[in-house]
Structures are given as C-alpha cells and as structure tokens.
Design a protein around this motif. Structure first.
Motif, short mmCIF file in Angstrom:
data_model
loop_
_atom_site.label_atom_id
_atom_site.label_comp_id
_atom_site.label_asym_id
_atom_site.label_seq_id
_atom_site.Cartn_x
_atom_site.Cartn_y
_atom_site.Cartn_z
N ARG A 95 0.82 -1.22 0.00
CA ARG A 95 0.00 0.00 0.00
C ARG A 95 0.85 1.27 0.00
NH1 ARG A 95 -2.46 -4.09 2.49
NH2 ARG A 95 -4.69 -4.42 2.14
N CYS A 96 2.16 1.10 -0.01
CA CYS A 96 3.06 2.24 -0.21
C CYS A 96 4.27 1.75 -0.97
CB CYS A 96 3.47 2.88 1.12
SG CYS A 96 4.67 1.92 2.07
N GLY A 97 4.95 2.66 -1.65
CA GLY A 97 6.09 2.26 -2.46
C GLY A 97 7.19 1.61 -1.66
N PHE A 98 7.41 2.08 -0.44
CA PHE A 98 8.50 1.57 0.39
C PHE A 98 8.33 0.08 0.69
CE2 PHE A 98 10.40 0.70 4.56
CZ PHE A 98 11.70 1.11 4.35
N ASN A 99 7.10 -0.39 0.83
CA ASN A 99 6.84 -1.78 1.21
C ASN A 99 6.64 -2.71 0.01
OD1 ASN A 99 7.10 -1.55 4.00
ND2 ASN A 99 5.01 -0.81 4.23
N GLU A 174 2.48 -1.41 6.89
CA GLU A 174 2.35 -0.84 8.22
C GLU A 174 0.93 -1.10 8.71
OE1 GLU A 174 5.18 0.11 9.32
OE2 GLU A 174 6.07 0.00 7.31
N GLU A 175 0.78 -1.36 9.99
CA GLU A 175 -0.53 -1.74 10.52
C GLU A 175 -1.61 -0.73 10.16
OE1 GLU A 175 -3.23 -4.17 11.93
OE2 GLU A 175 -1.10 -4.67 11.84
N GLU A 176 -1.31 0.57 10.25
CA GLU A 176 -2.32 1.59 9.96
C GLU A 176 -2.69 1.66 8.48
OE1 GLU A 176 1.74 3.67 10.36
OE2 GLU A 176 0.60 2.04 11.32
N ASP A 177 -1.81 1.10 7.61
CA ASP A 177 -2.07 1.18 6.17
C ASP A 177 -3.09 0.16 5.68
OD1 ASP A 177 -0.35 3.27 5.96
OD2 ASP A 177 1.31 2.12 5.10
N TYR A 178 -3.34 -0.90 6.48
CA TYR A 178 -4.29 -1.92 6.04
C TYR A 178 -5.71 -1.35 5.89
CZ TYR A 178 -0.75 -5.51 6.63
OH TYR A 178 0.39 -6.27 6.50
N ALA A 179 -6.00 -0.23 6.52
CA ALA A 179 -7.33 0.38 6.42
C ALA A 179 -7.47 1.25 5.18
CB ALA A 179 -7.62 1.22 7.67
N LEU A 180 -6.41 1.45 4.42
CA LEU A 180 -6.47 2.32 3.24
C LEU A 180 -7.10 1.58 2.06
CD1 LEU A 180 -2.89 3.89 3.43
CD2 LEU A 180 -5.06 4.95 4.11
N PRO A 181 -7.88 2.28 1.23
CA PRO A 181 -8.53 1.65 0.07
C PRO A 181 -7.57 1.53 -1.11
CG PRO A 181 -9.15 3.96 0.18
CD PRO A 181 -8.29 3.70 1.38
N ILE A 182 -6.48 0.79 -0.91
CA ILE A 182 -5.45 0.62 -1.93
C ILE A 182 -5.26 -0.87 -2.17
CG2 ILE A 182 -3.01 1.00 -2.51
CD1 ILE A 182 -3.08 3.40 -0.57
N TYR A 183 -5.23 -1.25 -3.46
CA TYR A 183 -5.08 -2.66 -3.81
C TYR A 183 -3.68 -3.15 -3.42
CZ TYR A 183 -5.09 -6.98 -6.51
OH TYR A 183 -5.02 -8.30 -6.90
N ALA A 184 -3.61 -4.32 -2.80
CA ALA A 184 -2.35 -4.96 -2.45
C ALA A 184 -2.47 -6.45 -2.74
CB ALA A 184 -2.03 -4.73 -0.97
N ALA A 185 -1.37 -7.07 -3.13
CA ALA A 185 -1.44 -8.48 -3.52
C ALA A 185 -0.05 -9.09 -3.61
CB ALA A 185 -2.15 -8.62 -4.87
N ARG A 186 -0.03 -10.39 -3.61
CA ARG A 186 1.18 -11.17 -3.91
C ARG A 186 0.93 -11.88 -5.23
NH1 ARG A 186 2.50 -16.58 -3.39
NH2 ARG A 186 4.73 -17.02 -3.15
N ILE A 187 1.84 -11.73 -6.20
CA ILE A 187 1.71 -12.37 -7.51
C ILE A 187 2.81 -13.43 -7.63
CG2 ILE A 187 1.69 -12.04 -10.00
CD1 ILE A 187 0.94 -9.11 -9.51
N PRO A 188 2.46 -14.72 -7.55
CA PRO A 188 3.48 -15.77 -7.64
C PRO A 188 4.20 -15.73 -9.00
CG PRO A 188 1.44 -16.65 -6.75
CD PRO A 188 1.13 -15.27 -7.27
#
Length: 235
Positions: A95-99, A174-188
């Motif tokens: 949900r952020c570039g750093f992560n 970051e724990e607080e970022d999980y509430a953000l409406p941003i797509y996140a995923a793992r792509i094998p």
C-alpha cells in the motif's frame, strides 16, 4: 543440531538478519533447485560476474566452460569467488512504495575456485553433470572425443562458507495502512517447463528416456531440479 556453515564477516547476513540461514539443509536446497548461477570474481582489479550452469556434490560446486574462457583460465592457480543463486518466488504489491518487494530464496557461497586438471576426475565430473540434470542419461550418449574434452574446462570449488537469505512473507504493510482503500497483492512467479519439442531429425523408433519422466509440460523447473538431485544424490 543441524550442520551449519561457519558464520564469518563475509557471509553473515547483516540487513534483515532474521532472513538468514546457514544450515546445510537450507543452503543446499536452494542450490539444488537451480541450474544457473552467477559467479563473481576479480581479475587485475576489474570485477566480473559470469552466468553459468553449475551443480553440487556434497560440499563442492562445479561448473564448466570453454578452455578459451578468460574467466576459467584465470581460475587455474586458484581464485577467490562468490557463487550466487536466486529464485524469485513472487511480486509483492503493498500500500506504499516503500513496502513493495519480492519474495525470494537466495544463496551466496564463497570459496577458492580452481581448474580440475586430473583427466579421470574431469571425465567423471562431466559425466556427473549430465546425470545430475538428466538421471542416467550419460550412459546412453556418444562418448566425448579427446578433442571435445580438451576444449572443455572444469572448475571446482569447496564451499568454505555460505549463507541463504529467504523472504516469504508476502504483503507486509504498516498496521495503519491496512485500512487504506489501496489494492495490495502477492503475484506468484514460476519458471515453468514448456512442451517438449523432439528433434525433427530424430531416428524413428527412438523413445523418450525414463530419466526425463519428470520433465513434463507445466512443471516448475526448481521442483524438477530438486527432484533430480535427490534421485542422483540420495541422502
């Protein structure tokens, strides 16, 4: 207690040290699931990094190439090298570039590479290379000629120390970022075998060898390499 490689200043995992592994089982598993490595070395103050096919026999690593290779000729008297292998297992979108990250398995193995000059050992190892990747295949092949063996240089290296580094956590925001409406995923990410393409000049009646049974379309190459290693070098 598992066998481990010595932990030294050059192989100690310094950043995110919790991802480090030094036990033989972890290091060997990553090496054995690969066919291609990169070898870093220095010649006359100039650093080089060469990709090549390699294989492991217990605590020794081997690779080969042309006798005209500057890289290999430089290793004749013994040359410090670092051999690396990396498997990229997934792309990680956070949900952020750093992560943003990747999941991976990697090994850095250190030692002194030297040319294998003994004719019998060289022939044995080159035969072992074929059988390591394709079980029982060498006995079915035309023997290499003296000129072919002369044109091939074999290098061996005892693993003096090594470390594996593994990331397998997927998304780590970051724990607080999980509430953000941003797509996140793992792509094998996988390196997968395609359909076999027999040589168009294959003599009629020549069958596919049993030793290639594991090389089927859709299988992961790292899994096949791990499987053949256990077949050829059972514990």
């Amino acid at each position: 207690m598992p066998d481990i490689y010595p932990i030294t200043p050059r192989n100690r995992v310094k950043r995110l040290h919790e991802r480090g592994r030094y036990d033989h089982e972890s290091v060997h598993a990553i090496l054995d699931s690969a066919m291609l490595c990169h070898i870093a070395y220095v010649i006359d103050g100039q650093p080089y990094c060469t990709p090549t096919v390699f294989w492991r026999e217990e605590d020794h690593l081997y690779w080969h190439g042309s006798s005209a290779s500057r890289m290999l000729r430089s290793q004749k008297p013994g040359l410090p090298v670092c051999l690396t292998v990396t498997h990229m297992d997934s792309l990680v979108l956070a949900r952020c570039g750093f992560n943003h990250s990747v999941d991976y398995r990697s090994v850095m193995a250190y030692g002194t590479a030297a040319i294998v000059d003994d004719a019998e050992e060289k022939a044995r190892a080159l035969s072992a290379m074929i059988n390591r990747f394709y079980p029982d295949r060498d006995a079915t092949l035309r023997p290499s000629t003296a000129q072919e063996l002369k044109a091939t240089m074999l290098v061996g290296m005892k693993i003096e120390d090594a470390s594996a580094k593994i990331r397998a956590k997927g998304v780590g925001d970051e724990e607080e970022d999980y509430a953000l409406p941003i797509y996140a995923a793992r792509i094998p990410v996988y390196q997968v075998l395609g359909a076999t393409e027999p040589c168009p000049r294959l003599i009629p009646g020549v069958e596919r060898p049993e030793g290639l049974a594991g090389f089927t379309e859709g299988r992961r190459l790292d899994e096949v390499m791990s499987e053949t290693a256990k077949l050829v070098y059972p514990d």
